[in-house]
Scaffold this motif. Structure first.
Motif, short mmCIF file in Angstrom:
data_model
loop_
_atom_site.label_atom_id
_atom_site.label_comp_id
_atom_site.label_asym_id
_atom_site.label_seq_id
_atom_site.Cartn_x
_atom_site.Cartn_y
_atom_site.Cartn_z
N GLY A 1 0.81 -1.21 0.00
CA GLY A 1 0.00 0.00 0.00
C GLY A 1 0.84 1.26 0.00
N GLY A 2 0.56 2.17 -0.95
CA GLY A 2 1.30 3.42 -1.06
C GLY A 2 0.50 4.61 -0.58
N GLY A 3 -0.24 4.43 0.51
CA GLY A 3 -0.95 5.54 1.15
C GLY A 3 -0.10 6.14 2.26
N GLU B 1 2.01 -0.49 -4.69
CA GLU B 1 0.77 0.29 -4.79
C GLU B 1 0.00 -0.17 -6.02
N GLU B 2 -1.24 -0.60 -5.83
CA GLU B 2 -2.00 -1.18 -6.93
C GLU B 2 -2.50 -0.16 -7.94
N VAL C 1 -0.10 7.58 -5.73
CA VAL C 1 0.15 7.36 -4.31
C VAL C 1 -0.83 8.19 -3.50
N GLY D 1 -3.52 6.87 -1.58
CA GLY D 1 -4.76 6.22 -1.18
C GLY D 1 -5.92 7.19 -1.21
N ARG E 1 -5.10 10.95 -1.71
CA ARG E 1 -4.50 11.41 -2.96
C ARG E 1 -5.21 12.67 -3.45
N ARG F 1 6.96 9.83 -1.68
CA ARG F 1 7.40 8.87 -2.68
C ARG F 1 8.75 9.27 -3.27
N MET G 1 4.45 1.18 -8.74
CA MET G 1 3.08 1.55 -9.04
C MET G 1 2.40 0.49 -9.90
N LYS H 1 -0.23 -4.92 -7.69
CA LYS H 1 -1.23 -5.36 -6.71
C LYS H 1 -0.77 -6.65 -6.02
#
Length: 518
Positions: free
Chosen positions: A33-35, A58-59, A63, A65, A68, A240, A252, A255
């Motif tokens: 997860g890239g939140g 990060e799906e 970035v 979540g 964003r 990031r 990026m 998943k």
């Protein structure tokens, strides 16, 4: 926007030939997860140790979540609204460290629109009574007195918690319809935990006494907050970039599909690329901010049956935002307005110019975000974008918030799993999952969906910061980082909040940056 790094080295294989500043034999930390939580974990690992190499998966193609910033024709949209205010000084320092020169200080203003009148938010009882008029105010006061004399003995549900503090009449006016619009279930099915976390414990008696005595307690609420000039995504894009500049990776459109474990340790994850191909990625430590239900469901070999059954009981609420570009600059001064009217489906309206002028690329234009709370694949979620744009404009006209100002354009933005649902099943189910995850020492769950906790950026960041400290040898209980039992915008002395935030066994009540449904 930077593209994903595609170095597929297994854990611990970074040798002297690596050219991005990695240390030989560095241990790998896979971060799902890239939140806010995931990126904070990666940044903190690099900041405090050279012995670890973070890789963030990060799906999506952005970035941040739910924090964003979306864009459409140069217009920027804050998904949900994010005030940058916290009682946790270490989190505040981190914000300023990563984004030192791009904060604006904004005045705080949000109100409730109900029966064609504006009410202060957070709800101020005296303001509400004056707006309601003498007859209804008397009924509210009598209802309040009744519930003070004979309160509910239990405070299990949202309805019981609010009614005990405000009375049944005020609950009916200001909490019931909006809360059920947000969550899609009756108030007597929502746990009191959410109320304790989201609503100030006000007193009608105190409010009236303050009015007649001249006392004023509004200093206890934040009046201003910081905000990145290009929206909250600006913060997470800066995180990031710093992670990548220090040799970490943020991959990026990657998943995580499955989590492989051997006995009581996770050894690898299966990652799916944007083209549908997959690869296995091994690591020494794992930090997950993916929905905790999905974390359990995707374990290989499977989690025990009772844990999987618990994961199935965790539910979420989704939402969509219809953004409208409108001719004219000064629609209303609020950051957002809560819409309590049952005559329309919109729950909240953001005014992006009130967040930052730089989010609006054209003069004499306004940009509003009409927020609708729904469930994925229900009637509202599945509506055609053109239908949603027409509905949003129609409801805006019904509310008469922008007069006859022309609507020029718009875009629909959908957000899955925006809010973990605090229903009657969630607490026992979550406890079952927590107990099982505690048996896997190299896996830590962080963040809002990662812990199924209705937290905010600062809370999510703090859980990630403590997870990193655990990897570095300390012993923090992430589940003791708590947001319940204290109102999010009451100001407390910094020394106390910092001490409570970083103590090993103390409970933290950090501020909530989002209001209402966020």
């Amino acid at each position: 926007m930077r593209g994903p790094s595609m170095n597929l080295h297994p854990a611990g294989s970074f040798g002297a030939a690596d050219d991005v500043g990695r240390k030989s034999e560095a241990s790998t930390v896979a971060i799902i997860g890239g939140g806010p939580a995931g990126l904070t974990a990666a940044y903190e690992l690099q900041k405090h140790s050279e012995a670890y190499h973070p890789v963030v998966f990060e799906e999506s193609d952005q970035v941040g979540g739910i924090s964003r910033t979306e864009m459409y024709k140069g217009y920027r949209y804050d998904i949900g609204g994010h005030r940058f205010f916290t009682k946790v000084k270490s989190v505040e320092a981190l914000w300023k460290e990563v984004l030192p020169n791009d904060f604006l200080q904004r005045p705080r203003m949000s109100r409730i629109f109900y029966r064609n009148k504006y009410y202060d938010y957070p709800l101020k009882p005296l303001n509400a009574l004056l707006n309601m008029g003498p007859y209804e105010s008397m009924r509210i006061m009598l209802s309040y007195a009744k519930w003070k004399v004979r309160p509910s003995r239990e405070e299990v549900t949202f309805e019981q918690w609010v009614t005990n503090r405000f009375g049944g009449r005020l609950f009916w006016h200001f909490f019931k319809s909006y809360t059920e619009k947000v969550w899609g279930i009756p108030c007597n099915e929502i746990r009191a935990d959410w109320a304790a976390q989201r609503i100030k414990n006000l007193s009608l008696r105190k409010a009236i006494w303050n009015a007649f005595s001249g006392s004023n307690d509004t200093h206890s609420l934040i009046e201003k907050f910081d905000y990145p000039r290009l929206g909250p995504g600006m913060m997470w894009e800066a995180f990031r970039d710093r992670v990548e500049d220090q040799g970490g990776e943020v991959r990026m459109e990657q998943k995580v599909r499955r989590i492989f474990r051997d006995e009581n340790r996770v050894r690898a994850v299966e990652v799916e690329n944007a083209d549908g191909s997959t690869y296995e990625f091994a690591a020494d430590q794992f930090i997950s901010s993916m929905p905790i239900s999905a974390l359990v469901e995707n374990m290989v070999p499977p989690a025990p049956d009772h844990v999987r059954e618990a994961a199935k009981k965790l539910r979420y609420r989704d939402f969509l935002m219809v953004t409208l570009i409108i001719e004219g600059e000064n629609m209303f001064p609020d950051n957002w307005i809560y819409i309590h009217s049952p005559d329309v489906k919109v729950g909240r309206i953001q005014n992006f110019r009130s967040w930052s002028e730089e989010m609006i690329p054209e003069p004499n234009r306004s940009s509003l975000g009409m927020e609708y709370f729904c469930n994925e694949n229900d009637e509202l979620w599945d509506k055609d974008d053109k239908e949603l744009l027409a509905q949003a404009e129609r409801e805006l006209r019904t509310l008469n918030l922008v007069g006859d100002a022309p609507v020029l354009d718009g875009k629909v933005i959908r957000q899955r799993k925006a809010y973990p649902l605090y229903d009657g099943d969630y607490r026992d189910a979550l406890e079952t999952i927590r107990e099982w995850l505690a048996t896997i020492p190299n896996l830590q769950a962080v963040g809002r969906n990662g812990m199924h906790r209705y937290n905010n950026q600062d809370h999510s960041m703090l859980t990630a910061m403590l997870a990193v400290k655990n990897i570095l040898g300390e012993n923090h209980d992430l589940w003791a980082v708590n947001v319940e039992e204290e109102y999010h915008e009451e100001v407390r002395e910094p020394e106390e909040s910092e001490q409570r935030a970083m103590g090993h066994s103390e409970r933290l009540q950090p501020t909530r940056i989002l209001a209402g449904a966020k």
